[in-house]
Design an enzyme around this catalytic site. Structure first.
Site, PDB file in Angstrom:
ATOM      1  N   GLY A 144     -87.562 -46.584 -37.285  1.00 46.15           N
ATOM      2  CA  GLY A 144     -87.190 -45.744 -38.417  1.00 46.15           C
ATOM      3  C   GLY A 144     -86.391 -44.511 -38.063  1.00 46.15           C
ATOM      4  O   GLY A 144     -86.742 -43.399 -38.472  1.00 46.15           O
ATOM      5  N   VAL A 145     -85.303 -44.698 -37.301  1.00 48.42           N
ATOM      6  CA  VAL A 145     -84.428 -43.574 -36.966  1.00 48.42           C
ATOM      7  C   VAL A 145     -82.974 -43.994 -37.128  1.00 48.42           C
ATOM      8  O   VAL A 145     -82.652 -45.182 -37.124  1.00 48.42           O
ATOM      9  CB  VAL A 145     -84.645 -43.073 -35.513  1.00 48.42           C
ATOM     10  CG1 VAL A 145     -86.061 -42.575 -35.317  1.00 48.42           C
ATOM     11  CG2 VAL A 145     -84.296 -44.168 -34.497  1.00 48.42           C
ATOM     12  N   ASP A 183     -73.422 -55.987 -39.091  1.00 53.37           N
ATOM     13  CA  ASP A 183     -72.295 -56.654 -39.744  1.00 53.37           C
ATOM     14  C   ASP A 183     -71.617 -57.646 -38.802  1.00 53.37           C
ATOM     15  O   ASP A 183     -70.386 -57.748 -38.770  1.00 53.37           O
ATOM     16  CB  ASP A 183     -71.281 -55.633 -40.255  1.00 53.37           C
ATOM     17  CG  ASP A 183     -70.253 -56.275 -41.207  1.00 53.37           C
ATOM     18  OD1 ASP A 183     -70.593 -57.305 -41.824  1.00 53.37           O
ATOM     19  OD2 ASP A 183     -69.133 -55.753 -41.309  1.00 53.37           O
ATOM     20  N   GLY A 233     -58.754 -58.198 -44.123  1.00 50.07           N
ATOM     21  CA  GLY A 233     -58.302 -59.359 -43.368  1.00 50.07           C
ATOM     22  C   GLY A 233     -58.407 -59.132 -41.876  1.00 50.07           C
ATOM     23  O   GLY A 233     -58.519 -60.067 -41.086  1.00 50.07           O
ATOM     24  N   ASN A 234     -58.381 -57.845 -41.445  1.00 45.52           N
ATOM     25  CA  ASN A 234     -58.620 -57.508 -40.046  1.00 45.52           C
ATOM     26  C   ASN A 234     -60.101 -57.635 -39.689  1.00 45.52           C
ATOM     27  O   ASN A 234     -60.448 -57.719 -38.510  1.00 45.52           O
ATOM     28  CB  ASN A 234     -58.186 -56.073 -39.739  1.00 45.52           C
ATOM     29  CG  ASN A 234     -56.735 -55.958 -39.318  1.00 45.52           C
ATOM     30  OD1 ASN A 234     -55.935 -55.351 -40.035  1.00 45.52           O
ATOM     31  ND2 ASN A 234     -56.382 -56.539 -38.184  1.00 45.52           N
ATOM     32  N   SER A 235     -60.971 -57.614 -40.694  1.00 47.42           N
ATOM     33  CA  SER A 235     -62.407 -57.624 -40.448  1.00 47.42           C
ATOM     34  C   SER A 235     -62.808 -58.806 -39.582  1.00 47.42           C
ATOM     35  O   SER A 235     -62.430 -59.945 -39.856  1.00 47.42           O
ATOM     36  CB  SER A 235     -63.177 -57.689 -41.774  1.00 47.42           C
ATOM     37  OG  SER A 235     -63.002 -56.517 -42.511  1.00 47.42           O
ATOM     38  N   HIS A 290     -69.972 -59.879 -43.237  1.00 48.93           N
ATOM     39  CA  HIS A 290     -69.440 -59.788 -44.600  1.00 48.93           C
ATOM     40  C   HIS A 290     -68.234 -60.707 -44.793  1.00 48.93           C
ATOM     41  O   HIS A 290     -67.874 -61.036 -45.925  1.00 48.93           O
ATOM     42  CB  HIS A 290     -69.098 -58.332 -44.963  1.00 48.93           C
ATOM     43  CG  HIS A 290     -67.800 -57.822 -44.411  1.00 48.93           C
ATOM     44  ND1 HIS A 290     -67.721 -57.022 -43.295  1.00 48.93           N
ATOM     45  CD2 HIS A 290     -66.518 -57.987 -44.838  1.00 48.93           C
ATOM     46  CE1 HIS A 290     -66.463 -56.714 -43.051  1.00 48.93           C
ATOM     47  NE2 HIS A 290     -65.707 -57.288 -43.975  1.00 48.93           N
TER      48      HIS A 290
END
Length: 346
Positions: A248-249, A118, A193-195, A88
């Site tokens: 699908g879990v 992510d 900003g830490n992301s 992101h």
């Protein structure tokens, strides 16, 4: 506010020993040594890992100068310029720059992104012999363990915060609706900003990539486990994207009670606890239920969600696999047929 009234007589007060000066060794014996040890641990981690943390800027140089570009953090994981950050943070941008702690700026390109975790892998153009950090084994983490977060919160570069591992095996849902599994929860202060920056253990190993903050909450922040990050980067390096089998879990890493392990005849201390089973997915069609604990898949021992994610690779798409689960303490063998997960590619 409560006001405390002192109604003690002067005679009684004069008979008591005088309190030691605040901060003196007499006031809190041993506290100073503990504080010094804590401070030294954080300082050591900062000095060893800090130079490998970079600021990730997206958009053109003009938009960045006007404060309109994207901003995040990243961690260099190899001397030839491989950098882990959040997907992101990168978004759909084709113009990415990295700024190190000394202010040097270099362009970077995206090698691959994985929206399911992510994570994104970048390569700094023309960079060699960079300071880098090592990815640790997140499976060895324990609640209460000291961790340090390094990044660029709100644009303030090279900021260091410290805290503890608050919980393990969390699942969080991103803004786009996707679920990220086996996430580390920490109380180390994080801000926008830490992301993409590292969550680091006291041994200076990266054990997570900071990814999210709950809006309105205090001291609840999350990081993608380093074992998951290791799997993602190896897949991106090999294939350019993460091709996965899908059953699908949704689940989390959970301990296997010793009595259940003995009855089932297994050595697992940990397993992958299924929290949700998607209707009409491969797992549901195979008869899996919420509460089942996966301990083996296709002959590979499963000691957590990261193991389950790793085993569900491209080589197991379209094959019928044998899965061993613990259900109410009893071992069951279930045949399951994974399909290919739909993947968003850049």
């Amino acid at each position: 506010m409560l006001d405390f009234i002192d109604d003690t007589s002067d005679e009684f007060a004069s008979s008591q020993p005088s309190p030691a000066a605040p901060g003196s060794d007499a006031a809190h014996p041993g506290d100073q040594a503990l504080l010094d040890a804590y401070s030294n641990a954080v300082i050591d981690v900062t000095e060893r890992v800090g130079p490998a943390v970079v600021r990730v800027e997206t958009g053109s140089r003009e938009t960045s100068l006007r404060g309109r570009g994207g901003l995040g953090s990243g961690i260099v994981i190899s001397p030839d310029g491989l950098v882990l950050t959040n997907s992101h943070v990168v978004g759909s941008s084709r113009q990415i720059r990295l700024r190190d702690t000394e202010g040097a700026v270099t362009d970077a390109r995206v090698l691959g992104v994985d929206l399911d975790t992510d994570l994104a892998l970048l390569r700094a153009d023309g960079a060699r012999d960079l300071r880098y950090a090592l990815l640790g084994n997140s499976k060895n983490l324990r609640r209460g363990q000291l961790v340090v977060a390094i990044g660029n919160p709100l644009g303030f570069e090279s900021t260091v915060t410290a805290g503890v591992v608050s919980a393990l095996g969390r699942s969080i849902r991103s803004v786009s609706g996707r679920t990220i599994e086996d996430v580390i929860q920490t109380d180390a202060a994080l801000n926008p900003g830490n992301s993409g920056g590292p969550l680091v253990s006291s041994s200076a190993e990266v054990i997570g990539i900071n990814t999210a903050i709950i809006s309105g909450a205090q001291g609840i922040c999350f990081a993608v486990a380093s074992n998951t990050a290791q799997f993602v980067l190896s897949e991106i390096i090999r294939h350019g994207y993460v091709r996965r089998a899908y059953i699908g879990v949704a689940g989390q890493t959970a301990p296997v009670p010793r009595r259940h392990a003995v009855v089932a005849g297994v050595d697992n201390k940990m397993g992958a606890l299924l929290a949700q089973v998607e209707p009409d997915g491969p797992a549901a069609r195979a008869g899996l239920l919420p509460g089942d604990v996966v301990i083996k898949l296709d002959g590979v021992e499963i000691n957590g969600v990261d193991d389950l994610i790793r085993v569900l690779d491209r080589d197991r798409i379209g094959r019928t696999l044998e899965m061993d689960v613990l259900r109410l303490g009893r071992r069951r063998a279930i045949a399951i047929h994974p399909i290919e997960r739909k993947t968003v590619r850049r």
